[in-house]
Design a protein around this motif. Structure first.
Motif, PDB file in Angstrom:
ATOM      1  N   ARG A  62       0.827  -1.210   0.000  1.00 15.41           N
ATOM      2  CA  ARG A  62       0.000   0.000   0.000  1.00 15.41           C
ATOM      3  C   ARG A  62       0.864   1.264   0.000  1.00 15.41           C
ATOM      4  NH1 ARG A  62      -2.522   0.681   4.691  1.00 15.41           N
ATOM      5  NH2 ARG A  62      -4.462   1.572   3.877  1.00 15.41           N
ATOM      6  N   TYR A  63       2.099   1.126   0.454  1.00 15.40           N
ATOM      7  CA  TYR A  63       2.945   2.298   0.680  1.00 15.40           C
ATOM      8  C   TYR A  63       3.922   2.488  -0.475  1.00 15.40           C
ATOM      9  CZ  TYR A  63       0.910   1.456   5.246  1.00 15.40           C
ATOM     10  OH  TYR A  63       0.017   1.229   6.264  1.00 15.40           O
ATOM     11  N   THR A  64       3.387   3.015  -1.553  1.00 15.75           N
ATOM     12  CA  THR A  64       4.207   3.288  -2.740  1.00 15.75           C
ATOM     13  C   THR A  64       5.001   4.582  -2.546  1.00 15.75           C
ATOM     14  OG1 THR A  64       2.331   4.439  -3.732  1.00 15.75           O
ATOM     15  CG2 THR A  64       2.606   2.104  -4.268  1.00 15.75           C
ATOM     16  N   SER A  65       6.093   4.704  -3.292  1.00 11.77           N
ATOM     17  CA  SER A  65       6.942   5.898  -3.181  1.00 11.77           C
ATOM     18  C   SER A  65       6.247   7.114  -3.772  1.00 11.77           C
ATOM     19  CB  SER A  65       8.271   5.666  -3.901  1.00 11.77           C
ATOM     20  OG  SER A  65       9.002   4.637  -3.277  1.00 11.77           O
ATOM     21  N   LEU A  69       5.910   6.873   8.472  1.00 10.05           N
ATOM     22  CA  LEU A  69       5.117   6.609   7.274  1.00 10.05           C
ATOM     23  C   LEU A  69       5.514   7.552   6.138  1.00 10.05           C
ATOM     24  CD1 LEU A  69       2.891   5.428   5.569  1.00 10.05           C
ATOM     25  CD2 LEU A  69       1.210   6.682   6.940  1.00 10.05           C
ATOM     26  N   VAL A  70       5.730   8.825   6.457  1.00  5.14           N
ATOM     27  CA  VAL A  70       6.175   9.782   5.438  1.00  5.14           C
ATOM     28  C   VAL A  70       7.526   9.335   4.883  1.00  5.14           C
ATOM     29  CG1 VAL A  70       6.757  12.187   4.948  1.00  5.14           C
ATOM     30  CG2 VAL A  70       4.915  11.661   6.555  1.00  5.14           C
ATOM     31  N   ALA A  71       8.450   8.957   5.770  1.00 10.88           N
ATOM     32  CA  ALA A  71       9.790   8.532   5.344  1.00 10.88           C
ATOM     33  C   ALA A  71       9.736   7.248   4.529  1.00 10.88           C
ATOM     34  CB  ALA A  71      10.680   8.343   6.566  1.00 10.88           C
ATOM     35  N   GLN A  72       8.842   6.348   4.925  1.00  7.45           N
ATOM     36  CA  GLN A  72       8.705   5.073   4.225  1.00  7.45           C
ATOM     37  C   GLN A  72       8.319   5.271   2.762  1.00  7.45           C
ATOM     38  OE1 GLN A  72       6.082   2.562   6.461  1.00  7.45           O
ATOM     39  NE2 GLN A  72       5.913   1.021   4.855  1.00  7.45           N
ATOM     40  N   LEU A  80      11.531  -1.405   6.607  1.00 10.78           N
ATOM     41  CA  LEU A  80      10.243  -1.450   5.903  1.00 10.78           C
ATOM     42  C   LEU A  80      10.413  -1.129   4.420  1.00 10.78           C
ATOM     43  CD1 LEU A  80       8.006   0.258   8.613  1.00 10.78           C
ATOM     44  CD2 LEU A  80       8.005  -2.161   7.966  1.00 10.78           C
ATOM     45  N   ARG A  81      11.308  -0.210   4.088  1.00 12.43           N
ATOM     46  CA  ARG A  81      11.568   0.107   2.680  1.00 12.43           C
ATOM     47  C   ARG A  81      12.220  -1.091   1.974  1.00 12.43           C
ATOM     48  NH1 ARG A  81      11.728   5.631   1.165  1.00 12.43           N
ATOM     49  NH2 ARG A  81      13.549   5.320  -0.189  1.00 12.43           N
ATOM     50  N   MET A  82      13.166  -1.717   2.623  1.00  9.95           N
ATOM     51  CA  MET A  82      13.833  -2.875   2.027  1.00  9.95           C
ATOM     52  C   MET A  82      12.845  -4.026   1.839  1.00  9.95           C
ATOM     53  SD  MET A  82      17.063  -2.167   1.431  1.00  9.95           S
ATOM     54  CE  MET A  82      17.887  -3.753   1.376  1.00  9.95           C
ATOM     55  N   ALA A  83      12.005  -4.269   2.839  1.00  9.35           N
ATOM     56  CA  ALA A  83      11.030  -5.354   2.750  1.00  9.35           C
ATOM     57  C   ALA A  83       9.990  -5.089   1.669  1.00  9.35           C
ATOM     58  CB  ALA A  83      10.339  -5.555   4.099  1.00  9.35           C
ATOM     59  N   ASN A  84       9.772  -3.820   1.355  1.00 11.93           N
ATOM     60  CA  ASN A  84       8.781  -3.449   0.341  1.00 11.93           C
ATOM     61  C   ASN A  84       9.398  -3.378  -1.057  1.00 11.93           C
ATOM     62  OD1 ASN A  84       6.150  -2.820  -0.388  1.00 11.93           O
ATOM     63  ND2 ASN A  84       6.411  -0.615  -0.076  1.00 11.93           N
TER      64      ASN A  84
END
Length: 493
Positions: free
Chosen positions: A317-320, A456-459, A479-483
């Protein structure tokens, strides 16, 4: 015998008597010399100066201290008490898996793990990284994870003081997150038991096995996270309900999280487990993100809010967000941590900040002088404004930094310092927008989970520049690496 009027009055009214009684002397006796009178005057003057004035000074200081204490007391009383998140607690207690009649692997025949000695009185980054590993241990051992609050104090009071301000002693984890860690559903093809609360654990497990973590951990020498998992799996195998005694050490202690070699061995399986992949931030956190989107990176009119994204998508759900640069800059007491703890012990980046595929790594030369060592920790741990601006320029010049247009600074820095940093960033480059944590508009409940909003903003940043010594940065990196976010877009100071 004749009594002089002076002696008669002195005998009648003692407090009218002169300090010393003198007999009338014959006229033949010489009068006291001027030297003796002068000496008496000097002694009396010194007495006034050094005794009475000292007493008066002490009384003034005491009065000021009392007044300051009273002012501080009324200042604390004037601050509104923080929320206690009762609606989140109540929702947790009503989870559908809190039913002893459910079939295995839940209900009265299920297996449970309650880690009562989880970390407390620590920052959210430290608590969160331990929480993920504890939940993963329960998942690996086919047990329902018993989740507790984010705990500052285990004392009875609902409130604690931090920097002379009241804070909640405990915040329910569902105010921070959703997903399997806090009782959410596992994927349809995963039969793992759902997480439960301690209240239900004590109901469904009247007979439980209490294990001191030292009984397992003390037998391990510099163990990796995977070694911990295997050792605890074996130790708990014959027990249905396991409670970890509320005494140190934690199962996964700070040494595991500080050493990438010991931590990242579990990464291939851990990162793909539902504990990580089905993690989502809470509705409270996501609402703060959506409501403040115009503050840090205005959305397109066609962008949907996070609340519209399917929860089952988890991390996906957390796209860049294109153009968004997020900087994590620690201030305040972190200065002492950088120099008095990290530099003095030559400690490097935390485990989750040390993935081999990341472009920035910590390296401390063996023969470095104390002066150069301090300069190195300053640049990477507690950079000043000039260093920050230069690092941002370096990132902008990289391939991953092309097209950056908005800057968001997640920081605990003072408003005046943040203003100076913003001005310096704008002076160096014509940013479309520069904002910080201080600019967010949060309701009372969101205020005490603001660190999760920052994360969340940083992610979702196009590029994130974190502090390699910070566990909060480390969890963003994880979380970024896992995504599946490109490692080249995750940098350090």
């Amino acid at each position: 015998m004749l009594v002089t009027p002076a002696r008669w009055l002195g005998a009648l009214v003692p407090f009218l008597s002169p300090p010393t009684q003198y007999e009338l002397l014959p006229s033949s006796i010489a009068v006291a010399s001027p030297t003796k009178v002068h000496a008496y005057s000097v002694r009396r003057t010194c007495h006034i100066i050094f005794v009475r004035r000292r007493l008066r000074t002490c009384l003034i200081v005491l009065s000021l201290l009392v007044a300051s204490a009273i002012a501080a007391f009324f200042y604390v009383l004037s601050i509104p008490l923080p929320p206690l998140y009762s609606r989140f607690h109540e929702a947790e207690l009503r989870l559908p898996q809190h039913n002893v009649s459910l079939s295995s692997p839940e209900g009265r025949d299920g297996k449970y793990l309650w880690i009562a000695n989880h970390a407390s009185k620590c920052g959210w980054g430290n608590a969160m990284q331990e929480l993920f590993l504890n939940a993963y241990l329960a998942y690996r051992t086919d047990r329902a994870f018993v989740f507790d609050n984010y705990t500052w104090s285990r004392e009875e009071s609902d409130y604690s003081l931090y920097n002379l301000k009241p804070i909640p002693s405990r915040i329910p984890l569902t105010a921070f997150m959703r997903g399997p860690i806090v009782g959410g559903e596992f994927p349809m093809d995963d039969a793992a038991p759902r997480s439960v609360t301690p209240e239900y654990f004590y109901e469904v497990c009247p007979n439980r096995t209490i294990i001191g973590s030292y009984t397992v951990n003390d037998a391990l020498v510099d163990p990796s996270a995977e070694t911990h998992v295997q050792a605890w799996t074996e130790s708990m195998a014959s027990h249905r309900c396991v409670e970890i005694e509320q005494s140190p050490p934690e199962i996964f202690d700070e040494h595991v999280f500080a050493d990438a070699g010991r931590l990242l061995g579990v990464w291939p399986h851990f990162s793909q487990s539902p504990i990580v992949q089905n993690f989502s931030w809470s509705t409270l956190v996501e609402l703060a993100f959506d409501n403040n989107r115009e503050v840090f990176s205005p959305a397109s009119p066609f962008d949907l809010p996070l609340s519209a994204a399917p929860l089952s998508d988890g991390l996906r759900r957390y796209t860049s967000i294109p153009g968004l640069l997020v900087l994590h800059i620690r201030r305040g007491d972190f200065k002492g941590h950088c120099y008095d703890v990290l530099a003095s012990r030559s400690i490097g980046y935390t485990g989750f900040n040390s993935f081999p595929s990341l472009p920035d790594h910590w390296a401390l030369p063996e023969d470095v002088s104390e002066r150069d060592k301090r300069a190195l920790y300053t640049r990477h741990c507690f950079p000043d404004i000039d260093m920050i601006v230069q690092r941002v320029e370096d990132v902008r010049a990289s391939a991953a930094g092309q097209g950056l247009s908005h800057v968001y600074v997640m920081t605990n820095g003072s408003p005046s310092w943040v203003s100076k940093l913003k001005a310096a960033l704008r002076a160096k480059h014509d940013w479309a927008l520069v904002a910080s944590s201080r600019d967010l508009m949060l309701n009372p409940e969101q205020k005490y989970v603001a660190q999760a909003v920052d994360m969340l903003v940083a992610q979702r940043a196009q590029v994130f520049v974190g502090n390699g010594f910070s566990t909060l940065s480390g969890m963003v990196v994880m979380l970024r690496m896992a995504n599946g976010v490109s490692p080249n877009s995750t940098r350090h100071w």
